[in-house]
Design a protein around this motif. Sequence first.
Motif, PDB file in Angstrom:
ATOM      1  N   HIS A 274      38.373  51.307  52.066  1.00 59.28           N
ATOM      2  CA  HIS A 274      39.168  52.464  51.643  1.00 59.28           C
ATOM      3  C   HIS A 274      40.602  52.365  52.146  1.00 59.28           C
ATOM      4  N   ALA A 275      41.171  51.165  52.008  1.00 54.14           N
ATOM      5  CA  ALA A 275      42.545  50.946  52.436  1.00 54.14           C
ATOM      6  C   ALA A 275      43.330  50.415  51.243  1.00 54.14           C
ATOM      7  N   LEU A 276      44.318  51.179  50.801  1.00 54.12           N
ATOM      8  CA  LEU A 276      45.055  50.772  49.615  1.00 54.12           C
ATOM      9  C   LEU A 276      45.941  49.560  49.866  1.00 54.12           C
ATOM     10  N   SER A 277      46.154  49.234  51.137  1.00 56.93           N
ATOM     11  CA  SER A 277      47.039  48.096  51.399  1.00 56.93           C
ATOM     12  C   SER A 277      46.470  46.821  50.794  1.00 56.93           C
ATOM     13  N   GLY A 278      45.145  46.777  50.605  1.00 61.02           N
ATOM     14  CA  GLY A 278      44.551  45.624  49.945  1.00 61.02           C
ATOM     15  C   GLY A 278      45.092  45.461  48.541  1.00 61.02           C
ATOM     16  N   GLN A 279      45.252  46.608  47.841  1.00 61.22           N
ATOM     17  CA  GLN A 279      45.804  46.516  46.489  1.00 61.22           C
ATOM     18  C   GLN A 279      47.280  46.170  46.510  1.00 61.22           C
ATOM     19  N   VAL A 280      47.984  46.670  47.531  1.00 58.32           N
ATOM     20  CA  VAL A 280      49.413  46.349  47.610  1.00 58.32           C
ATOM     21  C   VAL A 280      49.601  44.848  47.810  1.00 58.32           C
ATOM     22  N   PHE A 281      48.670  44.264  48.592  1.00 60.40           N
ATOM     23  CA  PHE A 281      48.779  42.822  48.833  1.00 60.40           C
ATOM     24  C   PHE A 281      48.716  42.037  47.539  1.00 60.40           C
ATOM     25  N   VAL A 282      47.911  42.542  46.595  1.00 62.26           N
ATOM     26  CA  VAL A 282      47.786  41.833  45.322  1.00 62.26           C
ATOM     27  C   VAL A 282      49.157  41.686  44.662  1.00 62.26           C
ATOM     28  N   PHE A 283      49.988  42.740  44.806  1.00 64.90           N
ATOM     29  CA  PHE A 283      51.317  42.651  44.190  1.00 64.90           C
ATOM     30  C   PHE A 283      52.141  41.546  44.831  1.00 64.90           C
ATOM     31  N   PHE A 284      52.014  41.436  46.139  1.00 68.25           N
ATOM     32  CA  PHE A 284      52.771  40.375  46.802  1.00 68.25           C
ATOM     33  C   PHE A 284      52.283  39.006  46.337  1.00 68.25           C
ATOM     34  N   VAL A 285      50.961  38.888  46.204  1.00 67.39           N
ATOM     35  CA  VAL A 285      50.423  37.613  45.722  1.00 67.39           C
ATOM     36  C   VAL A 285      50.971  37.328  44.327  1.00 67.39           C
ATOM     37  N   MET A 286      51.021  38.376  43.497  1.00 65.81           N
ATOM     38  CA  MET A 286      51.515  38.177  42.134  1.00 65.81           C
ATOM     39  C   MET A 286      52.980  37.748  42.137  1.00 65.81           C
ATOM     40  N   VAL A 287      53.771  38.402  42.993  1.00 66.35           N
ATOM     41  CA  VAL A 287      55.193  38.042  43.041  1.00 66.35           C
ATOM     42  C   VAL A 287      55.343  36.590  43.469  1.00 66.35           C
ATOM     43  N   VAL A 288      54.574  36.210  44.509  1.00 65.52           N
ATOM     44  CA  VAL A 288      54.659  34.829  44.977  1.00 65.52           C
ATOM     45  C   VAL A 288      54.198  33.879  43.873  1.00 65.52           C
ATOM     46  N   ALA A 289      53.137  34.278  43.145  1.00 65.84           N
ATOM     47  CA  ALA A 289      52.651  33.421  42.068  1.00 65.84           C
ATOM     48  C   ALA A 289      53.712  33.272  40.986  1.00 65.84           C
ATOM     49  N   ALA A 290      54.410  34.379  40.682  1.00 65.94           N
ATOM     50  CA  ALA A 290      55.440  34.310  39.651  1.00 65.94           C
ATOM     51  C   ALA A 290      56.560  33.388  40.092  1.00 65.94           C
ATOM     52  N   ALA A 291      56.992  33.534  41.357  1.00 68.62           N
ATOM     53  CA  ALA A 291      58.066  32.682  41.864  1.00 68.62           C
ATOM     54  C   ALA A 291      57.629  31.228  41.844  1.00 68.62           C
ATOM     55  N   GLU A 292      56.378  31.007  42.261  1.00 71.25           N
ATOM     56  CA  GLU A 292      55.834  29.655  42.297  1.00 71.25           C
ATOM     57  C   GLU A 292      55.779  29.068  40.888  1.00 71.25           C
TER      58      GLU A 292
END
Lengths: 173, 100, 346
Positions: free
Chosen positions: B54-72
């Motif tokens: 029940h921690a939304l930070s897990g979902q926020v992390f997904v955005f960071f992964v996506m940003v890194v994936a996009a940059a990559e």
Amino acid sequence: MLHLLVFSVFGLICVAGAINLLVQRHPINSALSLVVVMGSLAVEYLLLGAEFVAAVQVIVYAGAIMVLFVFVIMLLNAGVEERSKGSRVAMLFGVPGVLIGTVLVAWVLLARSGTGNVAVGALPGPPKVIGWLLFHDFLLPFEVTSVLVLIAIMGAVVLASHPGSKQPDKREG
Amino acid sequence: MVPLSYYLVLSGILFACGVTGFLIKRNIITVFMSIELMLNGVNLSFVAFAAQWHALSGQVFVFFVMVVAAAEATVGLAIIIAVYRTRETLNVDRINLLKL
Amino acid sequence: MTLSVFILVSVIKIVVALGILLTAVAYTVWLERKVVGHIQNRWGPTRVGPFGLLQPLADGVKFIFKEDLLPPHVYKPLYIAAPMIALIFALTSISVIPIGNWVTVLGIHTPLEITDVNIGLLIVLGITSLGVYGVALAGWSSNSKYSLLGGLRAGAQMVSYEISLGLSLVGVLIMAGSFNLREIVDAQSGTFWGFIPRWNIFQGQIVAFFIYLMAAYAETNRIPFDLPEAETELVAGYHTEYSAMKFAMFFMAEYANMITVACLATLLFLGGWNGPHRFGPPLLQAVLPVFWFAVKIFAFLFLYIWVRGTLPRFRYDQLMAFGWKFLLPLAIANLVITALIVALRA
């Protein structure tokens, strides 16, 4: 019941897409199966309640990153992949290793992870709350990633421009 | 109700497929796609664990992964284009010299 | 509402929405031919039915009965799948677009859209962003140079303009504070000083509307940004090798996308179904919002066709420069200023 049904249908599509990615010899088929994987993953996110993540998954991953992949495949006119020696070694040793590892991890997860059950929409992630988190608790990482994106843009421009060729003459406009 | 471990197993299978693709595929673009597949598998486990704790930070992390994936993806594809220009091949086994 | 009733209502709504959309697509084609004809001092279709009104029907019959050619050099699976992908995504995006308030029919309270979701705008953007696959794959799988060039152009163009399109909408989202299309429309109800409607376009989002308009032309591959199918240089671009029903699918997808874009513009900038509807009997008052919505969509589509009849085509480097060097900075500036104003007002 319905939850399990939807989960397993899209989970199966997901795995089928991932395996199809490995089996296909032509990169464009692999790219399209990856799009299928991403689309069904978005449904899994929706099942877990992460609506914003699901939407962004479709828009960013399937709609932008994969389009870029397809674009590059079209641009380079990439043909059917050729299998060479290196891949045979990897197939002999790597694939069984990965398989064993996966089975082990799956067994641990299913038998003794101690995780509970989740209902549909277990943890809703509405855009408002996610945005609040991003701009308060995660402000520094957010800014750092923005710098990362900027660097990536500049890197891409530098790398993809023809080496040695001068900028074409400025025409009107 | 679905056990959370099912989601984690699905994420594990996707990750394993990504690793396998990384090992056996010889086309550099497909190898790159396998990396994206691994990242996707990880994202699913992030969202699943977010639901578990029940921690939304897990979902926020997904955005960071996506940003890194996009940059990559942008930089990686630019590198692939540059490599193709100089070597005219996409086979990773043939791209084995640091200098032509 | 029980599950069976819910499914029944949903199926009815899907059938009705698809019927309306396909009819609208057919008559947008008719409208375009008629209006462009008059702009060019011609009559447009006149022979089939009064004012040529049955022309879309005749066209449809013609497309169905034409021979479905399958060129020998194409990559078959994707060649066949590409038009379907384009059409499916074009038609699906209508599912979350509301055309009016909630209504109660036969004791069932239901929204005037297939489903009311709280991230409606994101879903529309997501589905339309997938539509580019149809075009790109058509270009690639046709295995012909014109198609490939058209597909490449379409891919680059649609991805580039999607950024400006998305950023132009963020200003509206900041003002409404929601992704729900219904809430965005509700935020635009009422008037300033009794006569200027509180539509977003009159609330300082006029620049955003301009950006949206330009980006929408590019996203739907319409003149002046129809480079992917530029007849004079690429024959027909990505659908050069297509014929009969497969070509018709691309054609329908293009017009369905135009209608989706018009719907979004109406909902986000032009106040949706809001309008002067405080007169007449109750039944009229119930129908009027839908009528205003249709009128606004018609006006937007007319603008589309008007531009098509007026402007020449851009050159490709001009298109890219316009998108990246003018629209994108403008969209970012608009976003920053809107955010600043909203923050100061709060």
